[in-house]
Design a protein around this motif. Structure first.
Motif, PDB file in Angstrom:
ATOM      1  N   GLU A   1      15.786 106.855  40.786  1.00  0.00           N
ATOM      2  CA  GLU A   1      15.966 108.151  40.124  1.00  0.00           C
ATOM      3  C   GLU A   1      17.252 108.848  40.584  1.00  0.00           C
ATOM      4  OE1 GLU A   1      11.830 106.895  39.837  1.00  0.00           O
ATOM      5  OE2 GLU A   1      13.120 107.196  41.591  1.00  0.00           O
ATOM      6  N   SER A   2      17.642 108.666  41.835  1.00  0.00           N
ATOM      7  CA  SER A   2      18.899 109.279  42.284  1.00  0.00           C
ATOM      8  C   SER A   2      20.101 108.546  41.690  1.00  0.00           C
ATOM      9  CB  SER A   2      18.976 109.328  43.819  1.00  0.00           C
ATOM     10  OG  SER A   2      18.893 108.047  44.394  1.00  0.00           O
ATOM     11  N   ASP A   3      19.993 107.234  41.453  1.00  0.00           N
ATOM     12  CA  ASP A   3      21.024 106.518  40.701  1.00  0.00           C
ATOM     13  C   ASP A   3      21.140 107.077  39.286  1.00  0.00           C
ATOM     14  OD1 ASP A   3      22.009 104.776  42.608  1.00  0.00           O
ATOM     15  OD2 ASP A   3      21.180 102.963  41.702  1.00  0.00           O
ATOM     16  N   VAL A   4      19.991 107.392  38.681  1.00  0.00           N
ATOM     17  CA  VAL A   4      19.988 107.952  37.328  1.00  0.00           C
ATOM     18  C   VAL A   4      20.703 109.306  37.317  1.00  0.00           C
ATOM     19  CG1 VAL A   4      18.520 108.856  35.473  1.00  0.00           C
ATOM     20  CG2 VAL A   4      17.932 106.696  36.592  1.00  0.00           C
ATOM     21  N   PHE A   5      20.478 110.122  38.353  1.00  0.00           N
ATOM     22  CA  PHE A   5      21.185 111.401  38.458  1.00  0.00           C
ATOM     23  C   PHE A   5      22.692 111.167  38.483  1.00  0.00           C
ATOM     24  CE2 PHE A   5      23.318 114.818  40.632  1.00  0.00           C
ATOM     25  CZ  PHE A   5      22.675 115.972  40.200  1.00  0.00           C
ATOM     26  N   SER A   6      23.138 110.197  39.262  1.00  0.00           N
ATOM     27  CA  SER A   6      24.565 109.890  39.350  1.00  0.00           C
ATOM     28  C   SER A   6      25.102 109.454  37.990  1.00  0.00           C
ATOM     29  CB  SER A   6      24.814 108.796  40.387  1.00  0.00           C
ATOM     30  OG  SER A   6      24.346 109.184  41.664  1.00  0.00           O
ATOM     31  N   PHE A   7      24.314 108.637  37.281  1.00  0.00           N
ATOM     32  CA  PHE A   7      24.713 108.245  35.930  1.00  0.00           C
ATOM     33  C   PHE A   7      24.880 109.484  35.053  1.00  0.00           C
ATOM     34  CE2 PHE A   7      23.467 107.707  31.540  1.00  0.00           C
ATOM     35  CZ  PHE A   7      24.310 106.692  31.103  1.00  0.00           C
ATOM     36  N   GLY A   8      23.952 110.431  35.152  1.00  0.00           N
ATOM     37  CA  GLY A   8      24.047 111.651  34.364  1.00  0.00           C
ATOM     38  C   GLY A   8      25.327 112.406  34.633  1.00  0.00           C
ATOM     39  N   ALA A   9      25.734 112.469  35.909  1.00  0.00           N
ATOM     40  CA  ALA A   9      26.988 113.155  36.261  1.00  0.00           C
ATOM     41  C   ALA A   9      28.185 112.449  35.637  1.00  0.00           C
ATOM     42  CB  ALA A   9      27.135 113.220  37.781  1.00  0.00           C
ATOM     43  N   VAL A  10      28.186 111.112  35.663  1.00  0.00           N
ATOM     44  CA  VAL A  10      29.289 110.355  35.058  1.00  0.00           C
ATOM     45  C   VAL A  10      29.297 110.544  33.542  1.00  0.00           C
ATOM     46  CG1 VAL A  10      30.247 108.055  34.657  1.00  0.00           C
ATOM     47  CG2 VAL A  10      29.368 108.652  36.919  1.00  0.00           C
ATOM     48  N   ALA A  11      28.121 110.548  32.921  1.00  0.00           N
ATOM     49  CA  ALA A  11      28.036 110.764  31.475  1.00  0.00           C
ATOM     50  C   ALA A  11      28.663 112.103  31.096  1.00  0.00           C
ATOM     51  CB  ALA A  11      26.579 110.706  31.018  1.00  0.00           C
ATOM     52  N   LEU A  12      28.415 113.132  31.906  1.00  0.00           N
ATOM     53  CA  LEU A  12      29.001 114.446  31.634  1.00  0.00           C
ATOM     54  C   LEU A  12      30.509 114.427  31.879  1.00  0.00           C
ATOM     55  CD1 LEU A  12      26.265 116.810  33.119  1.00  0.00           C
ATOM     56  CD2 LEU A  12      26.668 116.218  30.716  1.00  0.00           C
ATOM     57  N   GLU A  13      30.968 113.682  32.874  1.00  0.00           N
ATOM     58  CA  GLU A  13      32.408 113.539  33.096  1.00  0.00           C
ATOM     59  C   GLU A  13      33.082 112.927  31.866  1.00  0.00           C
ATOM     60  OE1 GLU A  13      33.242 112.858  37.818  1.00  0.00           O
ATOM     61  OE2 GLU A  13      32.527 111.128  36.687  1.00  0.00           O
ATOM     62  N   ILE A  14      32.447 111.901  31.314  1.00  0.00           N
ATOM     63  CA  ILE A  14      33.012 111.205  30.160  1.00  0.00           C
ATOM     64  C   ILE A  14      33.093 112.136  28.948  1.00  0.00           C
ATOM     65  CG2 ILE A  14      32.535 109.362  28.481  1.00  0.00           C
ATOM     66  CD1 ILE A  14      31.429 107.720  30.845  1.00  0.00           C
ATOM     67  N   ALA A  15      32.075 112.957  28.753  1.00  0.00           N
ATOM     68  CA  ALA A  15      32.047 113.870  27.611  1.00  0.00           C
ATOM     69  C   ALA A  15      32.965 115.067  27.810  1.00  0.00           C
ATOM     70  CB  ALA A  15      30.621 114.354  27.363  1.00  0.00           C
ATOM     71  N   CYS A  16      33.089 115.539  29.059  1.00  0.00           N
ATOM     72  CA  CYS A  16      33.794 116.802  29.322  1.00  0.00           C
ATOM     73  C   CYS A  16      35.231 116.620  29.810  1.00  0.00           C
ATOM     74  CB  CYS A  16      33.027 117.629  30.353  1.00  0.00           C
ATOM     75  SG  CYS A  16      31.324 117.991  29.875  1.00  0.00           S
ATOM     76  N   GLY A  17      35.562 115.432  30.325  1.00  0.00           N
ATOM     77  CA  GLY A  17      36.892 115.232  30.887  1.00  0.00           C
ATOM     78  C   GLY A  17      37.120 116.013  32.156  1.00  0.00           C
ATOM     79  N   ARG A  18      36.057 116.339  32.878  1.00  0.00           N
ATOM     80  CA  ARG A  18      36.121 117.059  34.156  1.00  0.00           C
ATOM     81  C   ARG A  18      35.418 116.241  35.236  1.00  0.00           C
ATOM     82  NH1 ARG A  18      36.862 122.688  34.499  1.00  0.00           N
ATOM     83  NH2 ARG A  18      37.312 123.749  32.529  1.00  0.00           N
ATOM     84  N   PRO A  19      35.856 116.370  36.498  1.00  0.00           N
ATOM     85  CA  PRO A  19      35.169 115.663  37.579  1.00  0.00           C
ATOM     86  C   PRO A  19      33.825 116.298  37.916  1.00  0.00           C
ATOM     87  CG  PRO A  19      36.933 117.014  38.461  1.00  0.00           C
ATOM     88  CD  PRO A  19      37.056 117.086  36.973  1.00  0.00           C
ATOM     89  N   ALA A  20      32.925 115.505  38.448  1.00  0.00           N
ATOM     90  CA  ALA A  20      31.577 115.999  38.796  1.00  0.00           C
ATOM     91  C   ALA A  20      31.647 117.115  39.827  1.00  0.00           C
ATOM     92  CB  ALA A  20      30.716 114.850  39.317  1.00  0.00           C
ATOM     93  N   PHE A  21      32.618 117.057  40.726  1.00  0.00           N
ATOM     94  CA  PHE A  21      32.860 118.126  41.690  1.00  0.00           C
ATOM     95  C   PHE A  21      34.200 118.747  41.331  1.00  0.00           C
ATOM     96  CE2 PHE A  21      34.353 119.769  45.844  1.00  0.00           C
ATOM     97  CZ  PHE A  21      33.274 120.587  46.157  1.00  0.00           C
ATOM     98  N   ASP A  22      34.161 119.898  40.653  1.00  0.00           N
ATOM     99  CA  ASP A  22      35.349 120.494  40.057  1.00  0.00           C
ATOM    100  C   ASP A  22      35.630 121.853  40.703  1.00  0.00           C
ATOM    101  OD1 ASP A  22      37.335 121.527  38.446  1.00  0.00           O
ATOM    102  OD2 ASP A  22      36.411 120.890  36.568  1.00  0.00           O
ATOM    103  N   ARG A  23      36.753 121.953  41.403  1.00  0.00           N
ATOM    104  CA  ARG A  23      37.090 123.194  42.111  1.00  0.00           C
ATOM    105  C   ARG A  23      37.366 124.355  41.157  1.00  0.00           C
ATOM    106  NH1 ARG A  23      37.480 121.955  47.364  1.00  0.00           N
ATOM    107  NH2 ARG A  23      37.904 119.773  47.927  1.00  0.00           N
ATOM    108  N   ASP A  24      37.582 124.052  39.888  1.00  0.00           N
ATOM    109  CA  ASP A  24      37.787 125.128  38.915  1.00  0.00           C
ATOM    110  C   ASP A  24      36.470 125.782  38.508  1.00  0.00           C
ATOM    111  OD1 ASP A  24      40.517 124.704  38.874  1.00  0.00           O
ATOM    112  OD2 ASP A  24      40.443 123.333  37.164  1.00  0.00           O
ATOM    113  N   LEU A  25      35.356 125.191  38.914  1.00  0.00           N
ATOM    114  CA  LEU A  25      34.045 125.715  38.530  1.00  0.00           C
ATOM    115  C   LEU A  25      33.372 126.394  39.718  1.00  0.00           C
ATOM    116  CD1 LEU A  25      32.770 122.658  36.412  1.00  0.00           C
ATOM    117  CD2 LEU A  25      33.862 124.769  35.576  1.00  0.00           C
ATOM    118  N   THR A  26      34.102 127.270  40.401  1.00  0.00           N
ATOM    119  CA  THR A  26      33.554 127.922  41.587  1.00  0.00           C
ATOM    120  C   THR A  26      32.323 128.758  41.262  1.00  0.00           C
ATOM    121  OG1 THR A  26      35.135 129.727  41.246  1.00  0.00           O
ATOM    122  CG2 THR A  26      35.764 127.987  42.788  1.00  0.00           C
TER     123      THR A  26
END
Length: 365
Positions: free
Chosen positions: A258-283
């Motif tokens: 399930e924690s691997d699945v969470f990581s996949f979810g973060a990558v899926a959002l990176e692919i859709a959004c063009g932003r890194p999972a840990f983004d300093r612009d999103l303070t």
């Protein structure tokens, strides 16, 4: 038979059994490895892989240190592809002209030795078109630990997603959607199809490699674990990278499918959004891409998170689907996350998505 002779025979038999067991564990590099089944699972892009094509009858082999040193110009700093917690990866050119990726484990590291042994044991047992193939290894008498992988000519996914000088170029929507499906197929194989099953523990965009046709292949198994009896792995500190680590890992000090699945979810959002999972612009969202997309979903504005580079070609229905799948996978309560089979079906519109709540399920009030 006299008692002393009986004892001698018993000792002899036990010694032979122990020796055979020891040889089985310590001569892995000299034995035949499992050959991928040519009639097994296939990817419809495999026949077009060109210079990244893998010979299905090729077995991993032992390389000499001298051979790999020549291939990497003495492990030149100019040939470094990447750096990790346990070593560096270099581009190498073998004497026959083949381009490879050589992972050099840091010396004088007991943990590095364990990761080296673990990585060989795991990747040597796997065969799938969306996994980076292991070509061989080197365990030098001077303590050098080296792993040799097929070089992926288009590098890692992160170099195509995020704005900045390091970005090679932007990916089209069709390329992005194909890549996320490739990643889902790889995790489905690791979690549910391989025996024993494999927990990767470090799914992130920099560990997803792209071959000459932009087929995605999961790499870097330094944190991976074989899961023979349980679906969780206990460890002393959270493995992985901030932004991709599931919240329960910090509390339980456990990784799971399930924690691997969470990581996949973060990558899926990176692919859709063009932003890194840990983004300093999103303070305002604790620099978490997952939290930012959840906040937009709460306001009914989830498509506002989509990469603006896709405005002219994007399919809003598909992009929204991808982001909703990403949120589904990143639900705080791990028990509500989907299995990878269901993720793949949902991405391809072969399964219905659940109705996601407007706030992160499991998030503290």
């Amino acid at each position: 038979m006299a008692p002393p002779l009986v004892g001698f025979v018993v000792v002899l038999i036990l010694s032979a059994a122990i020796y055979r067991l020891y040889k089985k564990k310590t001569t892995k590099s000299d034995r035949d490895v499992q050959i991928p089944d040519p009639n097994g699972p296939k990817n419809d892009k495999v026949s077009e892989r060109g210079d990244d094509e893998i010979n299905p009858t090729r077995s991993p082999r032992v390389y000499s240190y001298e051979e790999l040193s020549r291939a990497t110009a003495g492990f030149s700093e100019d040939l470094i592809l990447g750096k990790g917690g346990f070593g560096r990866v270099y581009t190498g050119s073998l004497e026959d002209g083949e381009i490879v990726a050589v992972k050099r484990i840091y010396q004088n590291s007991e943990e590095g030795l364990r990761q080296y042994e673990s990585e060989i044991a795991i990747i040597d047992s796997l065969s799938h078109p969306n996994l980076v193939p292991l070509l061989g290894w080197c365990h030098d008498k001077n303590g050098e630990l080296l792993l040799v992988y097929k070089h992926m000519s288009n590098g890692s996914l992160d170099k195509y997603l995020f704005a900045g000088e390091a970005r090679i170029r932007a990916l089209s929507w069709n390329e992005r959607f194909s890549i996320v499906c490739d990643l889902a197929s790889a995790l489905l194989h690791l979690h549910e199809e391989s025996r024993p099953r494999v927990l990767h523990r470090d799914i992130k965009s920099s560990n997803i490699m792209l071959d000459c046709n932009f087929v995605a292949r999961v790499g870097d198994y330094s944190l991976a674990r074989l899961m023979e009896h349980d679906n969780t792995s206990r460890y002393t500190k959270p493995g992985g990278t901030i932004g991709y680590i599931a919240p329960e890992c910090f509390q339980t000090l456990r990784a799971s499918f399930e924690s691997d699945v969470f990581s996949f979810g973060a990558v899926a959002l990176e692919i859709a959004c063009g932003r890194p999972a840990f983004d300093r612009d999103l303070t305002f969202c604790n620099m978490s891409l997952v939290n930012w997309v959840w906040s937009l979903h709460k306001m009914g504005q989830i498509l506002d998170a989509a990469d603006k580079l896709l405005d002219k070609e994007r399919d809003g229905v598909q992009i929204e689907r991808l982001m909703l799948v990403g949120l589904w996978c990143s639900i705080h309560d791990y028990r509500q996350r989907p299995r990878m089979q269901l993720v793949l079906e949902a991405l391809k519109f072969e399964a219905e998505l659940p109705i996601l709540p407007c706030r992160i399920p499991g998030e503290p009030h």
